[in-house]
Enzyme design. Sequence first.
Site, mmCIF file in Angstrom:
data_model
loop_
_atom_site.group_PDB
_atom_site.id
_atom_site.type_symbol
_atom_site.label_atom_id
_atom_site.label_comp_id
_atom_site.label_asym_id
_atom_site.label_seq_id
_atom_site.Cartn_x
_atom_site.Cartn_y
_atom_site.Cartn_z
ATOM 1 N N GLU A 104 47.790 31.621 51.901
ATOM 2 C CA GLU A 104 47.706 32.468 50.706
ATOM 3 C C GLU A 104 49.048 32.561 49.990
ATOM 4 O O GLU A 104 49.101 32.582 48.760
ATOM 5 C CB GLU A 104 47.188 33.870 51.067
ATOM 6 C CG GLU A 104 45.726 33.917 51.489
ATOM 7 C CD GLU A 104 44.773 33.476 50.390
ATOM 8 O OE1 GLU A 104 45.172 33.409 49.215
ATOM 9 O OE2 GLU A 104 43.600 33.193 50.709
ATOM 10 N N TYR A 122 46.550 41.638 46.891
ATOM 11 C CA TYR A 122 45.690 40.455 47.018
ATOM 12 C C TYR A 122 45.831 39.809 48.389
ATOM 13 O O TYR A 122 44.838 39.545 49.086
ATOM 14 C CB TYR A 122 46.002 39.417 45.934
ATOM 15 C CG TYR A 122 45.387 38.077 46.274
ATOM 16 C CD1 TYR A 122 44.015 37.888 46.170
ATOM 17 C CD2 TYR A 122 46.169 37.042 46.779
ATOM 18 C CE1 TYR A 122 43.434 36.682 46.543
ATOM 19 C CE2 TYR A 122 45.593 35.842 47.153
ATOM 20 C CZ TYR A 122 44.227 35.670 47.035
ATOM 21 O OH TYR A 122 43.656 34.502 47.431
ATOM 22 N N ASP A 154 42.557 38.020 42.769
ATOM 23 C CA ASP A 154 43.553 37.135 42.181
ATOM 24 C C ASP A 154 43.091 36.711 40.794
ATOM 25 O O ASP A 154 42.119 37.258 40.247
ATOM 26 C CB ASP A 154 43.800 35.928 43.090
ATOM 27 C CG ASP A 154 42.603 34.980 43.160
ATOM 28 O OD1 ASP A 154 41.513 35.325 42.653
ATOM 29 O OD2 ASP A 154 42.758 33.865 43.710
#
Length: 359
Positions: A38, A121, A139
């Site tokens: 991520e 996020y 996102d």
Amino acid sequence: MKTDYSYIVEDLLNWYSENKRILPWREKPDPYYIWVSEIMLQQTRVEAVKGYFSRFISAFPTIKALSEAPEEQLLKLWEGLGYYNRVRNMQKAAQTIVADYNGSLPADYTALLKLSGIGSYTAGAIASIAFKMPVPAVDGNVLRVTKRLSGSYDDITQPKVKKELETDLLAVMPGNRSGDFNQALMDLGATICIPNGKPLCDACPLAKFCIAFQQNITSDLPVRPSKKSRRLENRTILVLEYQDKFAIMKRPSKGLLAGLWEFPNLDGHLSIEKTEGLLKEYRIFSYSMELLGSAKHIFSHVEWHMLGYRIKLFSLEHEIWDGMIWASKKDLQYTFTLPTAFSAYTKQIIAEKEQHTKC
């Protein structure tokens, strides 16, 4: 204004079960793997991240290994991904995790938010995918999909808009499939409800619900203000070579490209005559010089237009600049981290070595 997204859950999960992307970090939903992926995926395309992810996990298979990594090795593995503070913050967070959580990411959304470099996020992605917690992960893909679905003209760059969407999605999280739900929204935005070009509405499982599709306004949404024009800077890059080694210097610890290595460079585009005059000032008299050509690199707020010279020194009797070191081609390739901004010149050096090797 509250928006109810409960109507998309079943169709979206069914679509995801049939169409989810096969990605290295999805093969084993390890919290560490999800975290690394991520962070890498911020500002970077999925296809580009795959190779970086595999190399990174191979070098640092555990959070403890990441916490103890030498910075030069860490930055070298990140070279080309840009935004180097991302990996520096990862290491800070890894050190906290080792000290406070016995080397494992905490299965706690609030605790995740307190770690360096982890925002709502990333915390939501880790918590929902790795720990099956019913929390959203919003996102750019998720914002785009939901704003088109609802036909909303909200400015998605506004923090309150993201916060409102997180609240709306929190209300419809499907229990232990929340990770699938979040990834389904991400995949839909990346492959169907795309940011550039016409979205593939005919293939979208949510088209029947989508106001933007029904009203033919997909190209208008989502709304974001026009970006400010970048500041243009002209730079002259000096690729100094002496005894098969090249001069590099470390940038300041703060500011653009903080703490990374670079070729010596100067403001403006210097002509050959001015460059020769500069070399004379530094008491460099025995050399050959060739033009390496121009290159451009775009940062978020600055655009560099570069002009490069390769200057081969035949003798050197003094230090030219404080802090300058001489690195071999192998060092440039495997040890020192030079930003992508200089890749047009670095690649010429590396390619030249490869050509010589093949002869």
